[in-house]
Design a protein around this motif. Structure first.
Motif, mmCIF file in Angstrom:
data_model
loop_
_atom_site.group_PDB
_atom_site.id
_atom_site.type_symbol
_atom_site.label_atom_id
_atom_site.label_comp_id
_atom_site.label_asym_id
_atom_site.label_seq_id
_atom_site.Cartn_x
_atom_site.Cartn_y
_atom_site.Cartn_z
ATOM 1 N N ARG A 114 -7.361 -26.705 -25.542
ATOM 2 C CA ARG A 114 -8.407 -26.962 -26.547
ATOM 3 C C ARG A 114 -9.157 -28.255 -26.273
ATOM 4 N NH1 ARG A 114 -4.901 -26.096 -31.958
ATOM 5 N NH2 ARG A 114 -6.799 -26.902 -32.926
ATOM 6 N N TYR A 115 -8.425 -29.267 -25.817
ATOM 7 C CA TYR A 115 -9.058 -30.567 -25.609
ATOM 8 C C TYR A 115 -9.981 -30.542 -24.384
ATOM 9 C CZ TYR A 115 -9.606 -35.624 -25.403
ATOM 10 O OH TYR A 115 -10.130 -36.887 -25.382
ATOM 11 N N HIS A 116 -9.526 -29.909 -23.314
ATOM 12 C CA HIS A 116 -10.350 -29.860 -22.104
ATOM 13 C C HIS A 116 -11.634 -29.074 -22.337
ATOM 14 C CE1 HIS A 116 -11.319 -30.039 -17.880
ATOM 15 N NE2 HIS A 116 -11.415 -28.728 -17.826
ATOM 16 N N ARG B 125 -9.919 -37.339 -18.614
ATOM 17 C CA ARG B 125 -8.689 -37.045 -17.878
ATOM 18 C C ARG B 125 -7.484 -37.523 -18.688
ATOM 19 N NH1 ARG B 125 -5.982 -40.124 -13.893
ATOM 20 N NH2 ARG B 125 -7.690 -41.622 -14.027
ATOM 21 N N LEU B 126 -6.509 -36.641 -18.883
ATOM 22 C CA LEU B 126 -5.273 -36.992 -19.573
ATOM 23 C C LEU B 126 -4.195 -37.351 -18.558
ATOM 24 C CD1 LEU B 126 -5.015 -34.257 -22.374
ATOM 25 C CD2 LEU B 126 -5.612 -36.657 -22.665
ATOM 26 N N PRO C 21 -12.238 -44.733 -28.385
ATOM 27 C CA PRO C 21 -13.464 -43.918 -28.383
ATOM 28 C C PRO C 21 -13.251 -42.619 -29.149
ATOM 29 C CG PRO C 21 -12.374 -43.848 -26.238
ATOM 30 C CD PRO C 21 -11.652 -44.875 -27.041
ATOM 31 N N ARG C 22 -14.349 -41.985 -29.441
ATOM 32 C CA ARG C 22 -14.281 -40.759 -30.228
ATOM 33 C C ARG C 22 -13.410 -39.709 -29.546
ATOM 34 N NH1 ARG C 22 -16.933 -38.427 -34.388
ATOM 35 N NH2 ARG C 22 -16.977 -36.165 -34.459
ATOM 36 N N PHE C 23 -13.476 -39.627 -28.219
ATOM 37 C CA PHE C 23 -12.677 -38.600 -27.547
ATOM 38 C C PHE C 23 -11.181 -38.859 -27.705
ATOM 39 C CE2 PHE C 23 -13.640 -41.487 -23.874
ATOM 40 C CZ PHE C 23 -12.343 -41.796 -23.468
ATOM 41 N N ALA C 24 -10.787 -40.114 -27.940
ATOM 42 C CA ALA C 24 -9.375 -40.414 -28.205
ATOM 43 C C ALA C 24 -9.013 -40.036 -29.636
ATOM 44 C CB ALA C 24 -9.098 -41.890 -27.958
ATOM 45 N N ARG C 25 -9.877 -40.384 -30.573
ATOM 46 C CA ARG C 25 -9.601 -40.068 -31.984
ATOM 47 C C ARG C 25 -9.550 -38.563 -32.209
ATOM 48 N NH1 ARG C 25 -13.648 -43.995 -32.426
ATOM 49 N NH2 ARG C 25 -15.122 -42.499 -33.339
ATOM 50 N N ASP C 26 -10.400 -37.822 -31.506
ATOM 51 C CA ASP C 26 -10.359 -36.357 -31.611
ATOM 52 C C ASP C 26 -9.066 -35.798 -31.017
ATOM 53 O OD1 ASP C 26 -12.750 -36.271 -32.902
ATOM 54 O OD2 ASP C 26 -13.917 -35.496 -31.221
ATOM 55 N N LEU D 91 6.118 -28.327 -25.290
ATOM 56 C CA LEU D 91 5.726 -27.623 -26.505
ATOM 57 C C LEU D 91 4.274 -27.905 -26.902
ATOM 58 C CD1 LEU D 91 8.914 -28.221 -28.691
ATOM 59 C CD2 LEU D 91 8.193 -26.056 -27.670
ATOM 60 N N ILE D 92 3.862 -29.153 -26.761
ATOM 61 C CA ILE D 92 2.576 -29.590 -27.310
ATOM 62 C C ILE D 92 1.450 -29.557 -26.291
ATOM 63 C CG2 ILE D 92 1.372 -31.595 -28.303
ATOM 64 C CD1 ILE D 92 4.054 -32.356 -29.634
ATOM 65 N N LEU D 93 1.744 -29.888 -25.033
ATOM 66 C CA LEU D 93 0.669 -30.039 -24.049
ATOM 67 C C LEU D 93 -0.095 -28.761 -23.721
ATOM 68 C CD1 LEU D 93 -0.524 -32.483 -22.604
ATOM 69 C CD2 LEU D 93 1.584 -32.912 -23.848
ATOM 70 N N PRO D 94 0.562 -27.587 -23.558
ATOM 71 C CA PRO D 94 -0.236 -26.401 -23.223
ATOM 72 C C PRO D 94 -1.338 -26.095 -24.246
ATOM 73 C CG PRO D 94 2.057 -26.015 -22.709
ATOM 74 C CD PRO D 94 2.013 -27.323 -23.442
#
Length: 321
Positions: free
Chosen positions: A110-112, A119-120, A295-300, A102-105
């Motif tokens: 948006r995140y990529h 990399r997730l 890091p900021r990319f995690a908080r975002d 439900l959440i990943l697509p």
């Protein structure tokens, strides 16, 4: 951390000197020397060696502290890498299977676009297992139900969810004939007391949903006919459209279920009812380690997940169809 402490962390996981030595590419004698060195340093025995290897209370205390140090070092490495390289790195995220679908697509798209060099990594598991993995530094964060928020773990609230009974009209008419009119006209909620002895799909016993349901059924002295255990609501959805069974799910899945109704003939449509007597909600949270730097990319990523869950997890009313 020094070498002895790193080896002790591995040994605490394996609880076996031979496997630990093989895993770390050293001899058992070398491993034993490192552990004795640690015990001399702390002035106490850290392990019980017989009848099998186990941690003493002192050993368990040392392990808790070493894991915190390990996580803090990982956080420092992330911070230094961010300063050196900008938004690049990896995030290891824990989530259960249905939530991932439900959440990943929407999250990944948006995140990529925002962080193409991050990399997730996904770990699919239940909340209890992911709590332990986060404490051990094997996850950066996870999404879970009713997780234990105790230091150093912290929770970012995402939603409060009710459970819904999901069934077809055929199921209701076959197994709940006396309640069919009220349920199918959406005048009332579902009562699990009516499902005594009736076939139902449940989650795996390790899941939070199952434990919540089990407590309710036990207190009400209700014995359902659990014909299948699976923690994938997409599969439960497909099976239940035949009318042979029903299932319970958190409300985040219900909008997807209702969208799926458009793809099926009228006889295979599913309805959703809140459950009378089960008004208790489940906390759906993002759990992270409060003792390390993200890091900021995690908080975002955390913020994006909040937005996506808020868009999906809308309040529902009785008998949605």
């Amino acid at each position: 951390m020094n070498t002895s402490e790193k080896l002790f962390l591995v040994l605490a996981e394996e609880l076996n000197f031979r496997r630990t030595a093989e895993k770390c590419f050293i001899t058992q004698q070398c491993l034993s020397d490192h552990i004795r060195r640690l015990e001399t340093h702390y002035g106490t025995r850290l392990l019980n060696r017989k009848p099998s290897v186990s941690l003493t209370p002192a050993g368990a205390a040392v392990i808790r502290t070493l894991r915190q140090i390990q996580n803090m070092e990982a956080g420092l490495a992330n911070e230094l890498a961010e300063l050196e390289n900008g938004a690049a790195g990896s995030l290891k995220m824990g989530i259960n299977y249905t939530r991932a679908r439900l959440i990943l697509p929407p999250l990944f798209a948006r995140y990529h676009a925002r962080y193409p060099h991050v990399r997730l990594e996904l770990v699919l598991d239940e909340t209890a297992s992911m709590e332990e993995m986060l404490e051990k530094g094997q996850l950066d964060f996870f999404l879970g139900f009713n997780a234990m928020e105790q230091p150093p773990l912290k929770a970012l609230p995402l939603a409060q969810e009710h459970l819904y009974l999901i069934a077809s009209k055929e199921y209701v008419r076959r197994y709940l004939p006396e309640k069919a009119d009220g349920l199918l006209c959406h005048r009332e909620a579902a009562d699990l007391g009516d499902l005594d002895g009736v076939p139902l799909i449940t989650n795996f016993s390790t899941s939070t949903v199952f434990q919540m349901l089990h407590q309710h059924l036990a207190s009400a002295h209700i014995a359902i006919d659990n014909i299948l255990s699976i923690s994938d609501y997409f599969v439960a959805d497909g099976i239940s459209r035949s009318g042979c069974t029903a299932f319970l799910c958190p409300q985040i899945y219900v909008p997807t279920l209702l969208e799926q109704n458009r793809l099926h003939p009228p006889g295979q449509k599913l309805l959703a009812w809140p459950v009378r007597g089960l008004e208790q909600t489940m906390r759906f949270d993002l759990i992270y380690n409060g003792s390390i730097h993200y890091p900021r990319f995690a908080r975002d990523c955390f913020s994006l997940i909040q937005e996506i869950v808020r868009d999906i997890d809308v309040p529902l009313t009785t008998g949605r169809h």
